[in-house]
Design an enzyme around this catalytic site. Structure first.
Site, PDB file in Angstrom:
ATOM      1  N   SER A 126       0.840  -1.203   0.000  1.00 32.12           N
ATOM      2  CA  SER A 126       0.000   0.000   0.000  1.00 32.12           C
ATOM      3  C   SER A 126       0.867   1.242   0.000  1.00 32.12           C
ATOM      4  O   SER A 126       1.976   1.238   0.553  1.00 32.12           O
ATOM      5  CB  SER A 126      -0.852  -0.021   1.275  1.00 32.12           C
ATOM      6  OG  SER A 126      -1.412   1.235   1.530  1.00 32.12           O
ATOM      7  N   TYR A 150      -1.453  -0.289  11.278  1.00 33.22           N
ATOM      8  CA  TYR A 150      -1.742  -0.928   9.987  1.00 33.22           C
ATOM      9  C   TYR A 150      -0.573  -0.719   9.020  1.00 33.22           C
ATOM     10  O   TYR A 150      -0.075  -1.666   8.400  1.00 33.22           O
ATOM     11  CB  TYR A 150      -3.037  -0.350   9.400  1.00 33.22           C
ATOM     12  CG  TYR A 150      -3.171  -0.548   7.912  1.00 33.22           C
ATOM     13  CD1 TYR A 150      -3.432  -1.808   7.390  1.00 33.22           C
ATOM     14  CD2 TYR A 150      -2.988   0.515   7.032  1.00 33.22           C
ATOM     15  CE1 TYR A 150      -3.530  -1.999   6.015  1.00 33.22           C
ATOM     16  CE2 TYR A 150      -3.085   0.338   5.665  1.00 33.22           C
ATOM     17  CZ  TYR A 150      -3.344  -0.920   5.161  1.00 33.22           C
ATOM     18  OH  TYR A 150      -3.424  -1.111   3.811  1.00 33.22           O
ATOM     19  N   LYS A 154       2.227  -3.381   7.187  1.00 37.92           N
ATOM     20  CA  LYS A 154       2.542  -3.474   5.747  1.00 37.92           C
ATOM     21  C   LYS A 154       4.061  -3.367   5.535  1.00 37.92           C
ATOM     22  O   LYS A 154       4.650  -4.094   4.740  1.00 37.92           O
ATOM     23  CB  LYS A 154       1.831  -2.363   4.959  1.00 37.92           C
ATOM     24  CG  LYS A 154       0.353  -2.611   4.730  1.00 37.92           C
ATOM     25  CD  LYS A 154       0.090  -3.665   3.643  1.00 37.92           C
ATOM     26  CE  LYS A 154      -1.378  -4.037   3.572  1.00 37.92           C
ATOM     27  NZ  LYS A 154      -1.679  -5.248   2.820  1.00 37.92           N
TER      28      LYS A 154
HETATM   29  N1  UFG Z   1     -12.576  11.283   3.224  1.00 42.53           N
HETATM   30  C1  UFG Z   1     -13.617  12.147   3.548  1.00 42.53           C
HETATM   31  N2  UFG Z   1     -14.758  11.610   4.036  1.00 42.53           N
HETATM   32  C2  UFG Z   1     -14.937  10.272   4.211  1.00 42.53           C
HETATM   33  C3  UFG Z   1     -13.881   9.386   3.861  1.00 42.53           C
HETATM   34  C4  UFG Z   1     -12.709   9.933   3.382  1.00 42.53           C
HETATM   35  O1  UFG Z   1     -13.489  13.362   3.421  1.00 42.53           O
HETATM   36  O2  UFG Z   1     -16.021   9.852   4.671  1.00 42.53           O
HETATM   37  C5  UFG Z   1     -11.343  11.832   2.637  1.00 42.53           C
HETATM   38  C6  UFG Z   1     -10.074  11.543   3.418  1.00 42.53           C
HETATM   39  O3  UFG Z   1      -9.848  12.558   4.373  1.00 42.53           O
HETATM   40  C7  UFG Z   1      -9.037  11.512   2.290  1.00 42.53           C
HETATM   41  C8  UFG Z   1      -9.809  10.978   1.091  1.00 42.53           C
HETATM   42  O4  UFG Z   1     -11.178  11.197   1.390  1.00 42.53           O
HETATM   43  O5  UFG Z   1      -8.625  12.824   1.979  1.00 42.53           O
HETATM   44  C9  UFG Z   1      -9.596   9.479   0.863  1.00 42.53           C
HETATM   45  O6  UFG Z   1      -9.854   8.787   2.066  1.00 42.53           O
HETATM   46  P1  UFG Z   1      -9.958   7.189   2.122  1.00 42.53           P
HETATM   47  O7  UFG Z   1     -10.281   6.808   3.532  1.00 42.53           O
HETATM   48  O8  UFG Z   1     -10.884   6.712   1.052  1.00 42.53           O
HETATM   49  O9  UFG Z   1      -8.517   6.704   1.699  1.00 42.53           O
HETATM   50  P2  UFG Z   1      -7.107   7.013   2.384  1.00 42.53           P
HETATM   51  O10 UFG Z   1      -6.291   7.731   1.361  1.00 42.53           O
HETATM   52  O11 UFG Z   1      -7.211   7.627   3.714  1.00 42.53           O
HETATM   53  O12 UFG Z   1      -6.640   5.524   2.655  1.00 42.53           O
HETATM   54  C10 UFG Z   1      -6.194   4.689   1.650  1.00 42.53           C
HETATM   55  C11 UFG Z   1      -6.426   3.229   2.029  1.00 42.53           C
HETATM   56  C12 UFG Z   1      -5.639   2.882   3.246  1.00 42.53           C
HETATM   57  C13 UFG Z   1      -4.194   3.275   3.076  1.00 42.53           C
HETATM   58  C14 UFG Z   1      -4.090   4.724   2.654  1.00 42.53           C
HETATM   59  C15 UFG Z   1      -2.686   5.149   2.358  1.00 42.53           C
HETATM   60  O13 UFG Z   1      -7.794   3.008   2.291  1.00 42.53           O
HETATM   61  O14 UFG Z   1      -5.698   1.484   3.455  1.00 42.53           O
HETATM   62  O15 UFG Z   1      -4.848   4.937   1.473  1.00 42.53           O
HETATM   63  O16 UFG Z   1      -2.181   4.381   1.347  1.00 42.53           O
HETATM   64  F1  UFG Z   1      -3.531   3.113   4.247  1.00 42.53           F
END
Ligand code: UFG
Length: 336
Positions: A126, A150, A154
């Site tokens: 990841s 987490y 990884k």
């Molecule tokens: N976000 C919102 N509202 C939500 C969910 C997410 O505003 O309800 C925003 C987050 O702040 C972020 C973006 O949307 O800016 C993406 O968020 P995600 O949770 O969809 O994804 P992340 O980038 O946080 O996480 C992903 C994977 C993780 C991994 C991470 C880093 O889901 O497993 O990328 O590689 F760890």
């Protein structure tokens, strides 16, 4: 020639799409899964979409003896290893479960592979291994730094795999660092199955679009990005699945290790995702700006050029395809 590939976590989101892609590429596939975060009907759905039966073994990789027996019985030519827990918040609350499940499970798998001469491993890593990236786009030489349990699991799994392949020239591994997997199978019959409120943005937006939740909470609009909301690299799960087929072929052909980013190279903000989804469904999606979510980076997007150079792989589906396929899947799951 033995053409059987074992897919751990093959009933999960990325695993199920990759199983289909491998079957389409002519491999025999055996799924192993403990169904801790997937449903027992998924292998039958994969078989239906593949048009042929798919063998599935219920197995928890934390059980070393059962894992060894499984590898001994199947004698796979290679393993694609997805089985892992993946919720950041849960990993902070219950780190022991994450270390045990992810790290111990992987070590058991590696032990069994070594014992039975299975020498090709494609590992589901990841972009989390880059922590808060110093700059974007991120290439594979960027500093590694995990910022939650987490992410540390990884990174530990990557390190264990790398050490084992350094020690044994016959053993080769591909570390595939995914950015933000999203979308679903274009049939609308396979996709992500979040339990409870989705952690990830795209499934959450899909549930709001379906009327299951009243609005999207946008976690902060004071990031150092164009519109202030977080920027990520959303990669269609079908493109991701195809990359695994090509990574496996690379290991079998080149017999060399591989570390590549899998992303599109294009970043989109949270508001751009909400707008793109609204275009797909033909009406606005309600949202509100809330506090930042702890641990989120401003921007995170890939330089995917190494994957193109080494694998000949490039994402071919755009954000509209992600939204259209995620929506078709959401309609299949049901609306409020
Ligand atoms: N976000 C919102 N509202 C939500 C969910 C997410 O505003 O309800 C925003 C987050 O702040 C972020 C973006 O949307 O800016 C993406 O968020 P995600 O949770 O969809 O994804 P992340 O980038 O946080 O996480 C992903 C994977 C993780 C991994 C991470 C880093 O889901 O497993 O990328 O590689 F760890």
């Amino acid at each position: 020639m033995n053409n059987t590939i074992l897919i751990t976590g093959g009933a999960g989101y990325i695993g199920s799409h990759t199983t289909l892609a491998l079957i389409a590429a002519g491999y025999d596939v055996v799924i192993v899964d403990n169904f801790s975060n997937s449903e027992r009907w998924i292998p039958a759905r994969i078989a239906e979409l593949a048009g042929r039966p798919v063998q599935c073994i219920e197995l928890d990789l934390c059980n070393a003896a059962a894992t060894e027996r499984c590898i001994n019985e199947i004698r796979p030519a290679g393993v694609i290893h997805f089985a892992a827990l993946k919720a950041v918040g849960e990993s902070v609350a219950d780190p022991l479960r994450y270390y045990r499940n992810n790290v111990t499970g992987t070590l058991n798998l590696l032990q069994a592979m070594r014992q039975h001469g299975c020498n090709h491993l494609v590992f589901s890593s990841s972009a989390t291994v880059y922590g808060y990236p110093e700059q974007c786009p991120i290439d594979e030489s960027a500093a590694l730094c995990a910022i939650n349990p987490y992410g540390r699991t990884k990174l530990m799994m990557e390190q264990a795999i790398t050490d084992i392949s350094s020690a044994d020239p016959d053993f080769n591994a591909a570390l595939l660092r995914y950015f933000n997997p999203a979308g679903a199978h274009p049939s609308g019959r396979l996709g992500e199955l979040p339990r409870g409120a989705p952690n990830n943005l795209v499934p959450f937006v899909a549930q709001v679009a379906a009327g299951i939740r009243d609005r999207v909470r946008v976690f902060g609009n004071d990031y150092r990005t164009g519109d202030g909301t977080g920027v990520r690299d959303y990669i269609h799960v079908m493109d991701l699945a195809q990359a695994h087929v090509q990574a496996l072929a690379y290991l079998q052909r080149e017999r060399q290790d591989l570390v590549v980013n899998l992303g599109t190279g294009q970043g989109y903000s949270v508001l751009q995702i909400i707008q793109a989804f609204a275009r797909t469904i033909g009406h606005d999606i309600p949202y509100e700006i809330t506090e930042r979510r702890p641990g989120d980076a401003d921007a995170c997007y890939a330089n995917p050029s190494l994957a193109q150079a080494l694998l000949g792989w490039k994402a071919s589906r755009d954000l509209d395809a992600i939204c259209a396929d995620a929506w078709r899947w959401q309609l299949h799951l049901g609306a409020a």
